[in-house]
Design a protein around this motif. Structure first.
Motif: not given
Ligand code: AMP
Ligand code: ZN
Length: 664
Positions: A76-90
């Motif tokens: 099963x592939x090992x994926x990366x994660x997307x990044x967020x930096x603020x409450x707005x991003x989330x």
């Protein structure tokens, strides 16, 4: 009690004590008594080699030496994660999620441990394999080293499926790291820079006995495969704990993004009291059913998001600005800095992105600049300390000619970067294009690496990728570090690449904006390079998800005579420049122009297979229902709001059986 029973009993006891000590942080025996039992077991095992067990607690001390780590493809592939930096991003992320899934969404928040990722495979309760993440598709097998980490169970407790994987992070707690450094200093050795690099370096030590001496720990958070009964991420952590894994206890279930943010704010401070490094929080959609609905992008799960704690910053002097030429001719300005320590590593260079960025921040040589390290490997300059600017400072003049070939640079409208237009005569472009051609996701030529490509170009043996196919062993033998065997391998690797399927050749030839996914689309639609080369911009734009930018780039590529010649040569050498008959046989146009939403759980085929069938028959998969959707293929557990939406828009819901009938 027979010897065998005694051995088993001792192993069982020692396992339990290990678990209590290393996983639960709750010792149930004195170190002294533990040692006595361990010695007793060792003596018995030595006297009775017939009861050898590779997973015995006595083997935690290591000893096995690995010269070359075997490459293993991840099941099963090992994926990366997307990044967020603020409450707005989330919040933006939550909006995207809610378009794709039904019902309430809860989140499991975990800390993002900063170490080396690892995937452990268990069969019948025993650890059989440990593989590093590598590039996500394949990694190195480091089982012998991993077995020395005492918080990793070699034998599981309770009940477990016959086979599964668990993912986690190998970390080196500060305390152990500092101790290691004290010893090194006492021995007159250089101290290690930071726990993360030391942890990942440890995994690749050849002598596992050396690894055993390092106080590594392993935190596990991701069960993959296996027929488990839990239905949420949070429950999966509990299950992992029951089986004996050290699954982080800081994890918390959150009912909304606001609560997620409270968790983040809490840990942004509290993390400084944790025994190991963390660089953020990972937010995961809790329901596994919803996770499945959300699926993956090319790089990362849509159901998870990393939140990065604010990066560390330092200031240092900018000594010089140099310019790099990439394989597409794009110019990247680079800041050469007075070396400075940032987040545990020494930084000497930082990216300045492009001319606009330099102008916007008014970055000048000899300025004191602030450097920040985000998720990227290369740090960036984010601001200038104007109070420290020297009086005689002058604004930066961006270069006007290529630093490599001195051709005047161009800048196309709407593009941030300058380009060197000397496509066929600019060395880094020539080398870069061939390096891209041979890279793993492209032609994947075994026996040929990036450095050899540079050597071949610099020696004048090749000037484009088609030249690879006329190379002879006699030509490459005299090259530096080339032996008979490696020359043979190289020629064989090139020969073998003639079998690489068309879609990858299309990616390899390096048309601007044609990445892996676009190449697949184009290959599927046009089926041969000739058809693609003859397509007009208008025609290309009609292909699903191909916009004007890509369309123009494709037409521009094929209009160049140099490219036409290279392609003709690839054809003559026998590369796959059309979709093979075998693949064609599995494709139809039955669903041409129809778009599908697949939702729910299916009985006879998996969701992925279903989607593939839709594509292979000319249909299009879309993620959410709109008036443009033609069919919803509905499985079990399709969410009520999806169902409602389909009914409201009068879009037919069909079952998997209905679907299979349509295409046969
Ligand atoms: P990145 O390398 O920035 O794309 O982030 C993905 C990596 O974060 C994974 O490969 C893991 O090694 C690491 N990671 C650390 N903690 C977690 C966690 N709790 N859940 C998922 N990934 C994690
Ligand atoms: Zn140039």
């Amino acid at each position: 009690m027979s010897v065998k029973e005694t051995i088993n009993k001792l192993r069982q006891e020692l396992r339990e004590h290990n678990h209590n000590y290393y996983v639960r942080d709750n010792p149930t025996i004195s170190d002294y008594d533990f040692d006595i039992k361990l010695k007793e077991l060792q003596a018995l095992e030595e006297a009775h080699p017939e009861f050898y067990d590779a997973n015995s607690p006595t083997l935690r001390v290591g000893g096995e030496v690995t010269k070359n780590f075997k490459t293993v493809v991840h099941e099963h592939r090992m994926y990366s994660l997307d990044n967020s930096y603020s409450l707005e991003d989330l919040k933006d992320w939550e909006i995207r999620i809610k378009k794709l899934v039904d019902g309430e969404v809860n989140y499991t928040c975990e800390l993002k441990y900063d170490g080396a990722s690892i995937s452990l495979t268990y069969e019948n309760g025993r650890l059989v394999r440990a593989v590093t993440r590598g590039d996500g598709f394949q990694g190195d097998e480091v089982t012998a080293n991993i077995k020395t980490i005492k918080s990793i169970p070699l034998q599981l407790k309770g009940d477990y499926p016959p086979k599964f994987e668990i993912r986690g992070e190998i970390v080196l707690p500060f305390e152990g790291f500092n101790k290691m450094n004290q010893t090194r200093l006492a021995n007159g050795e250089e101290p290690y820079k930071n726990p993360r690099n030391t942890a990942s370096g440890s995994l690749k030590l050849q002598d596992s006995a050396e690894v055993a001496k390092r106080p590594l720990d392993c935190l596990l958070y991701g069960l993959v495969g296996g027929d488990f009964k839990f239905s949420t991420q949070f429950e999966s952590l509990e299950k992992a704990r029951e089986m004996g894994f050290k699954a982080p206890r800081e994890a918390q279930l959150c009912g909304s993004i606001d609560v997620v943010f409270q968790f983040i704010n809490h840990w942004d401070k509290a993390r400084h009291h944790l025994p190991y490094e963390t660089d953020g929080v990972v937010v995961k959609v809790n329901s596994l059913f919803q996770q499945e609905e959300l699926g993956y992008t090319a790089k990362s799960p849509r159901w998870a998001m990393a939140y990065k704690f604010k990066a560390e910053q330092v200031s240092t002097k900018l000594k010089e600005i140099t310019y790099q030429v990439g394989r597409t001719g794009a110019i990247t300005p680079v800041a050469n800095l007075e070396p400075v320590e940032l987040a545990g590593t020494i930084v000497k260079r930082a990216s300045l992105h492009n001319a606009d960025q330099i102008e916007k921040l008014d970055i000048r040589v000899n300025d004191e600049v602030f450097v920040e390290k985000g998720g990227e490997i290369i740090p960036k300059v984010i601001a200038v300390d104007l109070s420290k600017r020297p009086r005689d400072s002058k604004p930066t003049q961006y270069i006007t000619a290529c630093p490599e070939c001195h051709t005047p640079l161009e800048r196309l409208e709407g593009e941030a970067k300058h380009f060197c237009p000397n496509v066929n005569g600019c060395n880094p472009q020539v080398i870069g294009r061939i390096q891209h051609f041979i890279s793993r996701k492209a032609m994947d030529i075994e026996g040929l690496g990036g450095e050899t490509v540079a050597l071949l170009v610099n020696e004048g043996l090749i000037t484009n990728y088609a030249d690879l196919y006329s190379l002879t062993k006699e030509q490459v033998m005299p090259l530096e570090r080339m032996a008979e065997k490696s020359a043979d391998n190289l020629i064989q690797g090139i020969e073998a690449s003639k079998q690489i399927p068309f879609e990858r050749v299309l990616f390899a030839i390096g048309i601007r904006f044609v990445g892996e996914t676009v190449a697949k689309k184009l290959a599927k639609h046009y089926k041969s390079i000739d058809a693609l080369a003859n397509a007009s911009v208008e025609n290309l734009e009609k292909v699903d998800e191909i916009g004007v930018k890509i369309a123009e780039s494709v037409v521009a590529f094929f209009s160049l005579e140099a490219h036409q010649l290279a392609i003709q040569r690839l054809k003559d050498y026998g590369l796959q420049l059309a979709v093979s008959d075998e693949v064609l046989a599995n494709q139809t146009n039955k669903l041409e122009g129809k778009s599908f939403v697949v939702s729910g759980v299916f009985e006879t085929i998996s969701r992925d297979e279903l989607k593939k069938l839709i594509e292979n028959n000319g249909g299009k998969n879309v993620a959410s229902i709109s008036s443009k959707t033609d069919f919803v293929v509905a499985g079990d557990k399709i969410g009520p709001s999806k169902k409602e939406k389909a009914e409201k828009l009068k879009i037919p819901l069909i079952s998997e059986t209905d679907f299979l009938k349509i295409i046969t």
